[in-house]
Scaffold this motif. Structure first.
Motif, mmCIF file in Angstrom:
data_model
loop_
_atom_site.group_PDB
_atom_site.id
_atom_site.type_symbol
_atom_site.label_atom_id
_atom_site.label_comp_id
_atom_site.label_asym_id
_atom_site.label_seq_id
_atom_site.Cartn_x
_atom_site.Cartn_y
_atom_site.Cartn_z
ATOM 1 N N ASP A 73 41.638 35.824 42.567
ATOM 2 C CA ASP A 73 40.184 35.783 42.688
ATOM 3 C C ASP A 73 39.550 37.086 42.217
ATOM 4 O O ASP A 73 38.512 37.079 41.541
ATOM 5 N N ALA A 74 40.195 38.204 42.559
ATOM 6 C CA ALA A 74 39.669 39.512 42.143
ATOM 7 C C ALA A 74 39.642 39.628 40.623
ATOM 8 O O ALA A 74 38.644 40.081 40.042
ATOM 9 N N MET B 243 42.754 44.859 32.522
ATOM 10 C CA MET B 243 42.767 44.356 33.904
ATOM 11 C C MET B 243 43.572 45.286 34.812
ATOM 12 O O MET B 243 43.181 45.552 35.956
ATOM 13 N N MET B 244 44.686 45.781 34.300
ATOM 14 C CA MET B 244 45.520 46.684 35.089
ATOM 15 C C MET B 244 44.770 47.971 35.429
ATOM 16 O O MET B 244 44.823 48.445 36.567
ATOM 17 N N GLN B 245 44.065 48.521 34.451
ATOM 18 C CA GLN B 245 43.336 49.767 34.683
ATOM 19 C C GLN B 245 42.169 49.557 35.645
ATOM 20 O O GLN B 245 41.949 50.361 36.563
ATOM 21 N N GLU B 246 41.423 48.476 35.436
ATOM 22 C CA GLU B 246 40.297 48.178 36.324
ATOM 23 C C GLU B 246 40.788 47.992 37.755
ATOM 24 O O GLU B 246 40.182 48.500 38.707
ATOM 25 N N ILE C 124 39.907 50.233 41.164
ATOM 26 C CA ILE C 124 39.252 49.597 42.308
ATOM 27 C C ILE C 124 40.028 49.843 43.597
ATOM 28 O O ILE C 124 39.452 50.233 44.613
ATOM 29 N N VAL C 125 41.341 49.613 43.569
ATOM 30 C CA VAL C 125 42.116 49.760 44.804
ATOM 31 C C VAL C 125 42.199 51.218 45.243
ATOM 32 O O VAL C 125 42.402 51.498 46.434
ATOM 33 N N MET C 126 42.028 52.142 44.315
ATOM 34 C CA MET C 126 42.026 53.564 44.651
ATOM 35 C C MET C 126 40.633 54.061 45.024
ATOM 36 O O MET C 126 40.415 55.260 45.192
ATOM 37 N N ASN C 127 39.691 53.126 45.129
ATOM 38 C CA ASN C 127 38.295 53.434 45.481
ATOM 39 C C ASN C 127 37.655 54.387 44.477
ATOM 40 O O ASN C 127 36.898 55.293 44.835
ATOM 41 N N TRP D 242 35.319 46.132 48.538
ATOM 42 C CA TRP D 242 36.625 45.483 48.560
ATOM 43 C C TRP D 242 37.686 46.337 49.243
ATOM 44 O O TRP D 242 38.804 45.856 49.464
ATOM 45 N N VAL D 243 37.391 47.566 49.555
ATOM 46 C CA VAL D 243 38.394 48.433 50.174
ATOM 47 C C VAL D 243 37.904 48.935 51.523
ATOM 48 O O VAL D 243 36.712 49.186 51.714
#
Length: 305
Positions: A221-222, A282-285, A289-292, A300-301
């Motif tokens: 979904d992300a 997609m990998m970079q984005e 994102i997960v690293m804020n 999302w975090v």
């Protein structure tokens, strides 16, 4: 594979030492797979630990049990706090995997599971890096099919459901592949044993629909939302097996796998045999994102500390 488990686990509302978290051999889940689980990632960015899409994981955690009338006897807010709490209790300051699960306990051999069946909830965590080689992996279509709503709900993350994934993985490994791809009952592409699948053709990102027995993956979904925000064309539709071989790019998504490129399918090179431009984007984005590091997705975090 022995996991480097945290010192403490959360067990039915209390923090206990991991070696003290035991269950009897008559536990129903051991015999019949009546367990529900989630896989959650948290990322250390050097300043804080951030749990990715925590609310979505907790909601799916409860929803999976509802398919089978298995009760989660804690509120969503209690589970959320426990997930953050187990990281704090273990002083986790590195990227990690978090596994919450609940299961039917001592219930004899009774198959008539109701909301009144005794359940237990456990949460543990451990440091975790890459599941797969981010430079790309090989995959192959296996003979085993993904189960469908005709037999058991594919949207329930039940322990018993993953026997299908285990036997598919075993076949793929015997055939020399890093990962398996399962077809649905109609012979179309469904997903990998523990990941959703995307193909890229002429710049368009395509993923099988839920009707192909694909899990409504949170990472899936992300990626769909990120791609649309980047004005990339995204389509959810049935994918024929043969279409895998003519894809420009293929990648998998999942909490553990994150974004993993497939550079070889059924022994045939995909694209130029390296992660494609869309996949790398997609990998970079996703990493940012997960690293804020992307304010547009800060919702999302969830910070732990």
């Amino acid at each position: 594979m022995k996991l480097p488990l945290s010192k403490f686990v959360w067990f039915d509302g209390k923090y206990v030492l991991t070696e003290k978290a035991n269950v009897p051999i008559t536990t129903h889940a051991i015999h019949y797979g009546t367990s529900i689980f989630e896989g959650i990632r948290a990322y250390w960015n050097g300043k804080n630990l951030f749990v990715f899409r925590l609310d979505e994981h907790v909601k799916r955690f409860r929803r999976s049990g509802q398919f089978y009338n298995i009760s989660l006897n804690f509120s969503d807010s209690e589970i959320t706090e426990a997930i953050k709490g187990i990281c704090k209790k273990n002083k986790m300051k590195k990227s990690c995997y978090i596994r919450p699960f609940y299961f039917i306990g001592d219930y004899g051999i009774n198959l008539h599971v109701t909301e009144k069946a005794p359940t237990h909830v456990v949460i543990f965590t451990f440091p975790f890096g890459d599941l797969f080689d981010k430079n790309g992996i090989s995959a192959g279509v296996v003979s085993w099919r993904k189960f469908s709503d005709q037999s058991t709900p594919p949207q329930a993350k039940m322990g018993g459901n993953y026997l299908n994934s285990i036997i598919a993985t075993q076949e793929a490994k015997r055939n020399g592949f890093d990962e398996a791809i399962l077809l649905d009952h109609n012979g179309n592409v469904s997903e990998a044993p523990g990941e959703n699948i995307f193909i890229v053709r002429d710049g368009k990102i395509i993923s099988p629909p839920i009707s192909s027995s694909a899990l409504e993956g949170i990472t899936r979904d992300a990626i769909i939302k990120i791609a649309k925000d980047l004005d990339l064309e995204v389509e959810e539709r049935e994918i024929a097996r043969s279409e895998l071989l003519i894809s420009d790019e293929i990648f998998l998504t999942g909490t553990a796998a994150e974004i993993t490129p497939i550079i070889s399918m059924d022994g045939q090179r995909i694209g130029n045999g390296k992660p494609g431009n869309v996949t790398k984007k997609m990998m970079q984005e996703y990493t940012d994102i997960v690293m804020n590091k992307n304010d547009g997705y800060s919702h999302w975090v969830t910070a732990v500390y």
